[in-house]
Design a protein around this motif. Structure first.
Motif, PDB file in Angstrom:
ATOM      1  N   CYS A  77       0.727  -1.200   0.020  1.00  0.00           N
ATOM      2  CA  CYS A  77       0.003  -0.233   0.073  1.00  0.00           C
ATOM      3  C   CYS A  77       0.946   1.480   0.045  1.00  0.00           C
ATOM      4  CB  CYS A  77      -0.792   0.037   1.129  1.00  0.00           C
ATOM      5  SG  CYS A  77      -1.727   1.599   1.546  1.00  0.00           S
ATOM      6  N   SER A  78       0.667   2.176  -0.864  1.00  0.00           N
ATOM      7  CA  SER A  78       1.397   3.286  -0.724  1.00  0.00           C
ATOM      8  C   SER A  78       1.125   4.347   0.142  1.00  0.00           C
ATOM      9  CB  SER A  78       1.216   3.959  -2.191  1.00  0.00           C
ATOM     10  OG  SER A  78      -0.206   4.551  -2.700  1.00  0.00           O
ATOM     11  N   PHE A  79       0.037   4.170   0.925  1.00  0.00           N
ATOM     12  CA  PHE A  79      -0.256   4.897   2.012  1.00  0.00           C
ATOM     13  C   PHE A  79       0.198   4.477   3.128  1.00  0.00           C
ATOM     14  CE2 PHE A  79      -4.230   6.138   5.189  1.00  0.00           C
ATOM     15  CZ  PHE A  79      -3.407   7.339   5.483  1.00  0.00           C
ATOM     16  N   ASP A  80       0.139   3.261   3.567  1.00  0.00           N
ATOM     17  CA  ASP A  80       0.913   2.363   4.851  1.00  0.00           C
ATOM     18  C   ASP A  80       1.480   1.191   4.072  1.00  0.00           C
ATOM     19  OD1 ASP A  80       1.452   1.118   6.742  1.00  0.00           O
ATOM     20  OD2 ASP A  80      -0.628   0.703   7.619  1.00  0.00           O
ATOM     21  N   PRO A  81       2.649   1.392   4.034  1.00  0.00           N
ATOM     22  CA  PRO A  81       3.578   0.235   3.259  1.00  0.00           C
ATOM     23  C   PRO A  81       3.557  -1.023   4.197  1.00  0.00           C
ATOM     24  CG  PRO A  81       5.179   1.854   3.954  1.00  0.00           C
ATOM     25  CD  PRO A  81       3.725   2.496   4.208  1.00  0.00           C
ATOM     26  N   ASP A  82       2.986  -1.096   5.252  1.00  0.00           N
ATOM     27  CA  ASP A  82       3.097  -2.379   6.276  1.00  0.00           C
ATOM     28  C   ASP A  82       1.754  -3.125   5.726  1.00  0.00           C
ATOM     29  OD1 ASP A  82       5.254  -1.534   7.572  1.00  0.00           O
ATOM     30  OD2 ASP A  82       3.927  -0.770   9.225  1.00  0.00           O
ATOM     31  N   SER A  83       0.874  -2.670   4.911  1.00  0.00           N
ATOM     32  CA  SER A  83      -0.326  -3.262   4.546  1.00  0.00           C
ATOM     33  C   SER A  83      -0.349  -3.599   2.967  1.00  0.00           C
ATOM     34  CB  SER A  83      -1.445  -2.395   4.341  1.00  0.00           C
ATOM     35  OG  SER A  83      -1.846  -2.167   5.857  1.00  0.00           O
ATOM     36  N   ILE A  84      -0.616  -4.646   2.527  1.00  0.00           N
ATOM     37  CA  ILE A  84      -0.697  -5.427   1.272  1.00  0.00           C
ATOM     38  C   ILE A  84      -2.132  -4.842   0.224  1.00  0.00           C
ATOM     39  CG2 ILE A  84      -0.578  -7.493  -0.420  1.00  0.00           C
ATOM     40  CD1 ILE A  84       0.654  -8.601   1.962  1.00  0.00           C
ATOM     41  N   ASP A  85      -1.722  -4.299  -0.719  1.00  0.00           N
ATOM     42  CA  ASP A  85      -2.771  -3.930  -1.662  1.00  0.00           C
ATOM     43  C   ASP A  85      -3.226  -4.978  -2.914  1.00  0.00           C
ATOM     44  OD1 ASP A  85      -3.766  -1.697  -0.487  1.00  0.00           O
ATOM     45  OD2 ASP A  85      -3.114  -0.220  -1.591  1.00  0.00           O
ATOM     46  N   MET A  86      -1.953  -5.811  -3.078  1.00  0.00           N
ATOM     47  CA  MET A  86      -2.264  -6.715  -4.310  1.00  0.00           C
ATOM     48  C   MET A  86      -1.407  -7.594  -4.364  1.00  0.00           C
ATOM     49  SD  MET A  86      -3.031  -5.719  -8.333  1.00  0.00           S
ATOM     50  CE  MET A  86      -1.438  -4.950  -8.714  1.00  0.00           C
ATOM     51  N   ILE A  87      -1.608  -8.649  -4.621  1.00  0.00           N
ATOM     52  CA  ILE A  87      -0.690  -9.882  -4.929  1.00  0.00           C
ATOM     53  C   ILE A  87      -1.074 -10.308  -6.556  1.00  0.00           C
ATOM     54  CG2 ILE A  87      -0.176 -10.511  -2.750  1.00  0.00           C
ATOM     55  CD1 ILE A  87      -1.922 -12.874  -3.005  1.00  0.00           C
ATOM     56  N   ILE A  88       0.069 -10.596  -7.178  1.00  0.00           N
ATOM     57  CA  ILE A  88      -0.026 -11.394  -8.483  1.00  0.00           C
ATOM     58  C   ILE A  88       0.818 -12.505  -8.371  1.00  0.00           C
ATOM     59  CG2 ILE A  88       0.650 -11.317 -11.103  1.00  0.00           C
ATOM     60  CD1 ILE A  88      -0.274  -8.436 -11.024  1.00  0.00           C
ATOM     61  N   ILE A  89       0.340 -13.606  -8.641  1.00  0.00           N
ATOM     62  CA  ILE A  89       0.762 -15.211  -8.903  1.00  0.00           C
ATOM     63  C   ILE A  89       1.086 -15.541 -10.192  1.00  0.00           C
ATOM     64  CG2 ILE A  89       0.985 -17.387  -7.767  1.00  0.00           C
ATOM     65  CD1 ILE A  89      -0.955 -16.192  -5.635  1.00  0.00           C
ATOM     66  N   ARG A  90       1.984 -15.283 -11.034  1.00  0.00           N
ATOM     67  CA  ARG A  90       1.928 -15.471 -12.452  1.00  0.00           C
ATOM     68  C   ARG A  90       1.773 -16.968 -12.700  1.00  0.00           C
ATOM     69  NH1 ARG A  90       2.100 -10.845 -14.882  1.00  0.00           N
ATOM     70  NH2 ARG A  90       2.768  -9.162 -13.985  1.00  0.00           N
ATOM     71  N   ASP A  91       2.605 -17.882 -11.879  1.00  0.00           N
ATOM     72  CA  ASP A  91       2.460 -19.252 -12.164  1.00  0.00           C
ATOM     73  C   ASP A  91       0.843 -19.859 -12.046  1.00  0.00           C
ATOM     74  OD1 ASP A  91       5.065 -19.403 -12.472  1.00  0.00           O
ATOM     75  OD2 ASP A  91       5.534 -20.735 -10.675  1.00  0.00           O
ATOM     76  N   LEU A  92      -0.065 -19.164 -11.293  1.00  0.00           N
ATOM     77  CA  LEU A  92      -1.323 -19.318 -11.211  1.00  0.00           C
ATOM     78  C   LEU A  92      -2.246 -18.706 -12.058  1.00  0.00           C
ATOM     79  CD1 LEU A  92      -1.544 -20.165  -7.353  1.00  0.00           C
ATOM     80  CD2 LEU A  92      -0.931 -21.827  -9.109  1.00  0.00           C
ATOM     81  N   GLN A  93      -1.672 -17.647 -12.806  1.00  0.00           N
ATOM     82  CA  GLN A  93      -2.331 -16.879 -13.490  1.00  0.00           C
ATOM     83  C   GLN A  93      -3.511 -16.036 -12.526  1.00  0.00           C
ATOM     84  OE1 GLN A  93      -2.817 -15.391 -17.066  1.00  0.00           O
ATOM     85  NE2 GLN A  93      -0.825 -15.505 -16.495  1.00  0.00           N
ATOM     86  N   LEU A  94      -3.202 -15.669 -11.393  1.00  0.00           N
ATOM     87  CA  LEU A  94      -3.852 -15.170 -10.391  1.00  0.00           C
ATOM     88  C   LEU A  94      -3.566 -14.008 -10.134  1.00  0.00           C
ATOM     89  CD1 LEU A  94      -5.703 -17.240  -7.663  1.00  0.00           C
ATOM     90  CD2 LEU A  94      -4.346 -14.984  -7.153  1.00  0.00           C
ATOM     91  N   CYS A  95      -4.599 -13.029  -9.826  1.00  0.00           N
ATOM     92  CA  CYS A  95      -4.261 -11.708  -8.947  1.00  0.00           C
ATOM     93  C   CYS A  95      -5.326 -11.269  -8.023  1.00  0.00           C
ATOM     94  CB  CYS A  95      -4.118 -10.587  -9.893  1.00  0.00           C
ATOM     95  SG  CYS A  95      -5.734  -9.961 -10.593  1.00  0.00           S
ATOM     96  N   MET A  96      -5.003 -10.768  -6.882  1.00  0.00           N
ATOM     97  CA  MET A  96      -6.166 -10.585  -5.728  1.00  0.00           C
ATOM     98  C   MET A  96      -5.614  -9.222  -5.337  1.00  0.00           C
ATOM     99  SD  MET A  96      -6.530 -13.034  -2.305  1.00  0.00           S
ATOM    100  CE  MET A  96      -7.130 -14.389  -3.258  1.00  0.00           C
ATOM    101  N   PHE A  97      -6.656  -8.191  -5.141  1.00  0.00           N
ATOM    102  CA  PHE A  97      -6.352  -6.942  -4.820  1.00  0.00           C
ATOM    103  C   PHE A  97      -7.439  -6.374  -4.083  1.00  0.00           C
ATOM    104  CE2 PHE A  97      -8.462  -6.750  -8.889  1.00  0.00           C
ATOM    105  CZ  PHE A  97      -9.099  -5.477  -8.874  1.00  0.00           C
ATOM    106  N   ASP A  98      -7.001  -5.081  -3.398  1.00  0.00           N
ATOM    107  CA  ASP A  98      -7.762  -4.678  -2.496  1.00  0.00           C
ATOM    108  C   ASP A  98      -8.509  -3.595  -3.552  1.00  0.00           C
ATOM    109  OD1 ASP A  98      -9.061  -2.443  -1.027  1.00  0.00           O
ATOM    110  OD2 ASP A  98      -7.306  -2.300   0.593  1.00  0.00           O
ATOM    111  N   SER A  99      -9.768  -3.731  -3.882  1.00  0.00           N
ATOM    112  CA  SER A  99     -10.511  -3.047  -4.606  1.00  0.00           C
ATOM    113  C   SER A  99     -11.813  -2.207  -3.919  1.00  0.00           C
ATOM    114  CB  SER A  99     -11.398  -3.911  -5.620  1.00  0.00           C
ATOM    115  OG  SER A  99     -12.212  -3.390  -6.743  1.00  0.00           O
ATOM    116  N   THR A 100     -11.126  -1.052  -3.365  1.00  0.00           N
ATOM    117  CA  THR A 100     -11.621  -0.248  -2.713  1.00  0.00           C
ATOM    118  C   THR A 100     -11.201   1.015  -2.740  1.00  0.00           C
ATOM    119  OG1 THR A 100     -10.391  -0.501  -0.702  1.00  0.00           O
ATOM    120  CG2 THR A 100     -12.362  -1.534  -0.656  1.00  0.00           C
ATOM    121  N   PRO A 101     -11.885   2.304  -2.761  1.00  0.00           N
ATOM    122  CA  PRO A 101     -11.347   3.588  -3.212  1.00  0.00           C
ATOM    123  C   PRO A 101     -10.011   3.836  -2.250  1.00  0.00           C
ATOM    124  CG  PRO A 101     -13.733   3.695  -2.747  1.00  0.00           C
ATOM    125  CD  PRO A 101     -13.360   2.261  -2.314  1.00  0.00           C
TER     126      PRO A 101
END
Length: 339
Positions: free
Chosen positions: A237-261
């Motif tokens: 997270c570019s606001f609080d870098p201790d938090s995670i906003d997104m992960i991308i796992i290319r081997d699984l062709q998968l992304c998971m992200f914080d989809s909030t304002p």
């Protein structure tokens, strides 16, 4: 126009100050070349020229600069195990190309003063971002009181089972690339979420309020990938870098992200999956219960954030002064060579 470009940030302006994740992105790269020059315009042009040379040789990772939306601070071509970067911190010995060798002592001192001015501007912006985060934490505490961690953990365990039930553990060690998909710059906030998630086949949109476990959810998936020795791109997270906003796992062709304002996106494909932690793990009616308090806190932290971003804009003037000094230096040097 690059055919296969991946853009992100390795550094960023945050409530914890300037963060630097360059090391994690080049630790497995054999050849790292560092350009030392005070002009972001010049080094960005160098990177553009190099990118055009590698366009036909696979994916080019374009590491953008947090000091301007049009500036580049490095490129990485993993297929060739080579990287070119501006002179930012990397612990191991690299190939340094120093463009400042011909500068006289007065110019060096003038540039150092301007760079110190830029640092002072950044520090004042970080103070505003830090105040904003402190206020924001009070908002998280409101929602934490209404959270069912058991229900959240059940959703996490269910998702892990679905994702990894048919995955084989790989050999070797997983590589964790730490990055930012966006940051605050003198031109405002910029991000690359849309282009990063577009190629992914499996896309998880994580919804929820502050403190409802979105970052924790993704951290558990990251830990599972490390256990299975699968490489992960972790976007902080570019606001609080201790938090995670997104992960991308290319081997699984998968992304998971914080989809909030302020980076909210909505599903556009039938196979897109939404996990709403607000509905899953929060007491119904929480927003209504704390409506006035939420409104007051949000207004306060957004105001501090806004003031910090405005402060960053002052960097532009300093950059212009740096470029002006360098142009005078080149002009003077050219005239001396003529005589």
């Amino acid at each position: 126009m690059l055919k296969n470009k991946l853009s992100y940030y390795a550094r960023g302006h945050t409530a914890k100050g300037m963060v630097n994740y360059w090391e994690s992105n080049v630790k497995n790269v054999e050849d790292v070349y560092v350009f030392k020059h005070p002009s972001l315009s010049l080094t960005s042009q160098l990177f553009q020229n190099i990118m055009s040379m590698y366009d036909q040789f696979g994916q080019v990772e374009v590491v953008m600069s947090p000091f301007g939306k049009d500036f580049i601070e490095g490129i990485i071509i993993r297929d060739h195990s080579i990287a070119f970067m501006d002179d930012h911190y990397v612990s191991r010995v690299v190939n340094l190309i120093d463009f400042t060798k011909g500068m006289d002592e007065k110019l060096r001192k003038d540039l150092e003063q301007l760079e110190d001015s830029m640092k002072q501007i950044c520090d004042r912006a970080y103070e505003k971002f830090e105040k904003s985060l402190i206020i924001h934490d009070t908002l998280e505490n409101l929602f934490l009181k209404e959270m069912s961690f058991q229900q959240a953990d059940e959703e996490i365990n269910k998702t892990i089972t679905e994702l990894f039930s048919d995955v084989q553990k790989k050999k070797g060690q997983a590589v964790l690339y730490e990055r930012l998909f966006g940051t605050k710059t003198p031109d405002g906030t910029t991000e690359f979420v849309k282009t990063l998630i577009e190629p992914m086949q499996h896309r998880y949109f994580i919804k929820g309020r502050a403190g409802t476990g979105k970052s924790h959810f993704m951290k558990q998936i990251v830990d599972q990938c490390i256990n299975y020795r699968i490489d992960v791109e972790l976007y902080r997270c570019s606001f609080d870098p201790d938090s995670i906003d997104m992960i991308i796992i290319r081997d699984l062709q998968l992304c998971m992200f914080d989809s909030t304002p302020p980076h909210e996106f909505h599903p556009t494909r039938n196979e897109d999956i939404v996990i709403d932690l607000y509905n899953i793990a929060l007491t119904p009616g929480t927003d209504e219960k704390y409506a006035e308090e939420i409104q007051r806190i949000e207004k306060a932290y957004k105001q501090e954030m806004k003031e910090g971003v405005v402060k960053l804009k002052e960097i532009k003037s300093v950059q212009q002064q740096i470029d002006h000094l360098l142009q005078l230096h080149v002009k003077k040097k050219t005239e001396n060579e003529k005589h």
